[in-house]
Design a protein around this motif. Structure first.
Motif, PDB file in Angstrom:
ATOM      1  N   ARG A   1       6.933 -20.937   4.552  1.00  0.00           N
ATOM      2  CA  ARG A   1       6.734 -20.460   3.180  1.00  0.00           C
ATOM      3  C   ARG A   1       5.315 -19.909   3.057  1.00  0.00           C
ATOM      4  NH1 ARG A   1       4.291 -22.104  -1.391  1.00  0.00           N
ATOM      5  NH2 ARG A   1       3.545 -24.034  -0.439  1.00  0.00           N
ATOM      6  N   ARG A   2       5.183 -18.754   2.406  1.00  0.00           N
ATOM      7  CA  ARG A   2       3.866 -18.150   2.182  1.00  0.00           C
ATOM      8  C   ARG A   2       3.264 -18.676   0.882  1.00  0.00           C
ATOM      9  NH1 ARG A   2       5.269 -13.278   1.338  1.00  0.00           N
ATOM     10  NH2 ARG A   2       4.325 -12.646  -0.617  1.00  0.00           N
TER      11      ARG A   2
ATOM     12  N   ARG B   1      -1.126 -19.152  11.786  1.00  0.00           N
ATOM     13  CA  ARG B   1      -1.737 -18.501  10.619  1.00  0.00           C
ATOM     14  C   ARG B   1      -1.057 -17.167  10.329  1.00  0.00           C
ATOM     15  NH1 ARG B   1      -6.995 -16.825  12.523  1.00  0.00           N
ATOM     16  NH2 ARG B   1      -5.726 -15.095  13.302  1.00  0.00           N
TER      17      ARG B   1
ATOM     18  N   ALA C   1       5.343 -14.875   6.214  1.00  0.00           N
ATOM     19  CA  ALA C   1       6.509 -15.543   5.638  1.00  0.00           C
ATOM     20  C   ALA C   1       6.769 -15.062   4.216  1.00  0.00           C
ATOM     21  CB  ALA C   1       6.303 -17.059   5.663  1.00  0.00           C
ATOM     22  N   TYR C   2       7.873 -15.531   3.646  1.00  0.00           N
ATOM     23  CA  TYR C   2       8.286 -15.123   2.310  1.00  0.00           C
ATOM     24  C   TYR C   2       8.065 -16.248   1.305  1.00  0.00           C
ATOM     25  CZ  TYR C   2      10.430 -11.114   4.571  1.00  0.00           C
ATOM     26  OH  TYR C   2      10.635  -9.968   5.303  1.00  0.00           O
ATOM     27  N   THR C   3       7.974 -15.883   0.054  1.00  0.00           N
ATOM     28  CA  THR C   3       7.854 -16.852  -1.028  1.00  0.00           C
ATOM     29  C   THR C   3       9.257 -17.273  -1.470  1.00  0.00           C
ATOM     30  OG1 THR C   3       7.914 -15.176  -2.771  1.00  0.00           O
ATOM     31  CG2 THR C   3       5.744 -15.711  -1.825  1.00  0.00           C
TER      32      THR C   3
ATOM     33  N   VAL D   1       2.480 -17.747   8.832  1.00  0.00           N
ATOM     34  CA  VAL D   1       2.440 -18.118   7.411  1.00  0.00           C
ATOM     35  C   VAL D   1       2.175 -16.885   6.555  1.00  0.00           C
ATOM     36  CG1 VAL D   1       1.183 -19.454   5.673  1.00  0.00           C
ATOM     37  CG2 VAL D   1       1.751 -20.500   7.862  1.00  0.00           C
ATOM     38  N   ARG D   2       1.285 -16.027   7.000  1.00  0.00           N
ATOM     39  CA  ARG D   2       0.966 -14.810   6.251  1.00  0.00           C
ATOM     40  C   ARG D   2       2.153 -13.847   6.204  1.00  0.00           C
ATOM     41  NH1 ARG D   2      -4.057 -12.357   4.650  1.00  0.00           N
ATOM     42  NH2 ARG D   2      -3.392 -10.840   3.087  1.00  0.00           N
TER      43      ARG D   2
ATOM     44  N   ARG E   1       1.952  -9.977   1.800  1.00  0.00           N
ATOM     45  CA  ARG E   1       2.603 -10.294   3.068  1.00  0.00           C
ATOM     46  C   ARG E   1       2.188  -9.299   4.137  1.00  0.00           C
ATOM     47  NH1 ARG E   1       7.499  -8.696   5.737  1.00  0.00           N
ATOM     48  NH2 ARG E   1       8.031 -10.330   7.240  1.00  0.00           N
TER      49      ARG E   1
ATOM     50  N   ARG F   1      -2.588 -16.796  -2.695  1.00  0.00           N
ATOM     51  CA  ARG F   1      -3.846 -16.337  -2.116  1.00  0.00           C
ATOM     52  C   ARG F   1      -4.900 -17.455  -2.122  1.00  0.00           C
ATOM     53  NH1 ARG F   1      -5.982 -10.956  -2.156  1.00  0.00           N
ATOM     54  NH2 ARG F   1      -4.295 -10.365  -3.580  1.00  0.00           N
TER      55      ARG F   1
ATOM     56  N   HIS G   1      10.540 -14.369   9.199  1.00  0.00           N
ATOM     57  CA  HIS G   1       9.266 -13.657   8.996  1.00  0.00           C
ATOM     58  C   HIS G   1       9.001 -12.616  10.089  1.00  0.00           C
ATOM     59  CE1 HIS G   1       8.027 -17.098  11.564  1.00  0.00           C
ATOM     60  NE2 HIS G   1       7.152 -16.249  12.071  1.00  0.00           N
TER      61      HIS G   1
ATOM     62  N   PHE H   1      -3.883 -20.346   0.427  1.00  0.00           N
ATOM     63  CA  PHE H   1      -3.665 -19.980   1.827  1.00  0.00           C
ATOM     64  C   PHE H   1      -4.686 -20.577   2.801  1.00  0.00           C
ATOM     65  CE2 PHE H   1      -4.445 -16.960   5.351  1.00  0.00           C
ATOM     66  CZ  PHE H   1      -3.232 -17.083   6.019  1.00  0.00           C
TER      67      PHE H   1
END
Length: 228
Positions: free
Chosen positions: A157-158, A184, A190-192, A187-188, A12, A161, A129, A164
């Motif tokens: 939501r992330r 972009r 953000a959290y899972t 999204v990077r 993240r 890898r 985020h 992505f």
């Protein structure tokens, strides 16, 4: 052969907490009026409407941006009063011609200028985020929401890898230029689901649950006491 989790997880990279650059605000505000992003906002509004009870009340949108969510909600809930808070004065100034039931002010999501148990509906859309310490946001939501209030927090939501690049290209295909770059980066940042679930377990907010919205969003919700 299975790959170790550390090679699949996308690290993240946090975004700045305040979107106050005039070019970024203009890009976001313009995109918010676009049909694609407006439709995404509509799904958030419909979700909020499913959570509230039958009585009118007070609603707070934390990180309201240019105010599009509250403008849409006010048209559906004429008996309600709405307040939007955002740290960016530039965003607040973009919230033009609000209905008489909607008020906007500058404020910090982690230090809101309201008393405890003040709101019947607490909203937070695509803000998590940006928050450096999510625990403080959850603490404020817990403090200002009435015990039977509806709560809706939704964010991006992330992905992994591996997923992505395609995720961003596909779901960001409606954006271009600066807005695509902002998407972009969001999204990077953000959290899972696993990270948000851990935050939710630590938040101490009763009656909330984790939900997923398609492949792009996740969040927490709580139905109001008396909601159908």
């Amino acid at each position: 052969m299975s790959w170790p989790r550390k090679y699949l997880d996308l690290p993240r990279i946090p975004e700045p907490e305040v979107m106050d650059d005039s070019n970024e605000v203009q890009a976001y505000s313009s995109a918010a009026a676009d049909a694609y992003l407006s439709n995404i906002d509509d799904t958030f509004v419909e979700h909020a409407l499913r959570l509230i009870g039958p009585a009118a009340g007070r609603a707070l949108d934390i990180g309201c941006g240019p105010g599009q969510i509250l403008t849409k909600l006010s048209a559906r809930l004429p008996g309600w009063k709405f307040i939007g808070v955002d740290r960016s004065l530039t965003m607040i100034h973009r919230a033009t011609s609000p209905p008489h039931s909607v008020f906007f002010l500058a404020g910090d999501a982690c230090s809101l200028p309201f008393g405890g148990s003040s709101f019947d509906l607490v909203l937070c859309n695509s803000v998590l985020h940006h928050i450096g310490d999510p625990a403080c946001l959850f603490a404020e939501i817990r403090r200002i929401a009435k015990p039977g209030a509806a709560i809706l927090l939704r964010d991006l939501r992330r992905p992994s890898r591996v997923a992505f690049p395609l995720h961003v290209r596909w779901y960001g295909r409606h954006y271009d230029g600066l807005m695509y770059s902002l998407y972009r980066d969001s999204v990077r940042a953000a959290y899972t689901p696993e990270e948000l679930s851990a935050m939710l377990n630590a938040a101490g907010i009763t009656g909330v649950r984790l939900f997923r919205h398609g492949a792009t969003h996740l969040g927490i919700e709580r139905r109001a006491a008396g909601a159908n």
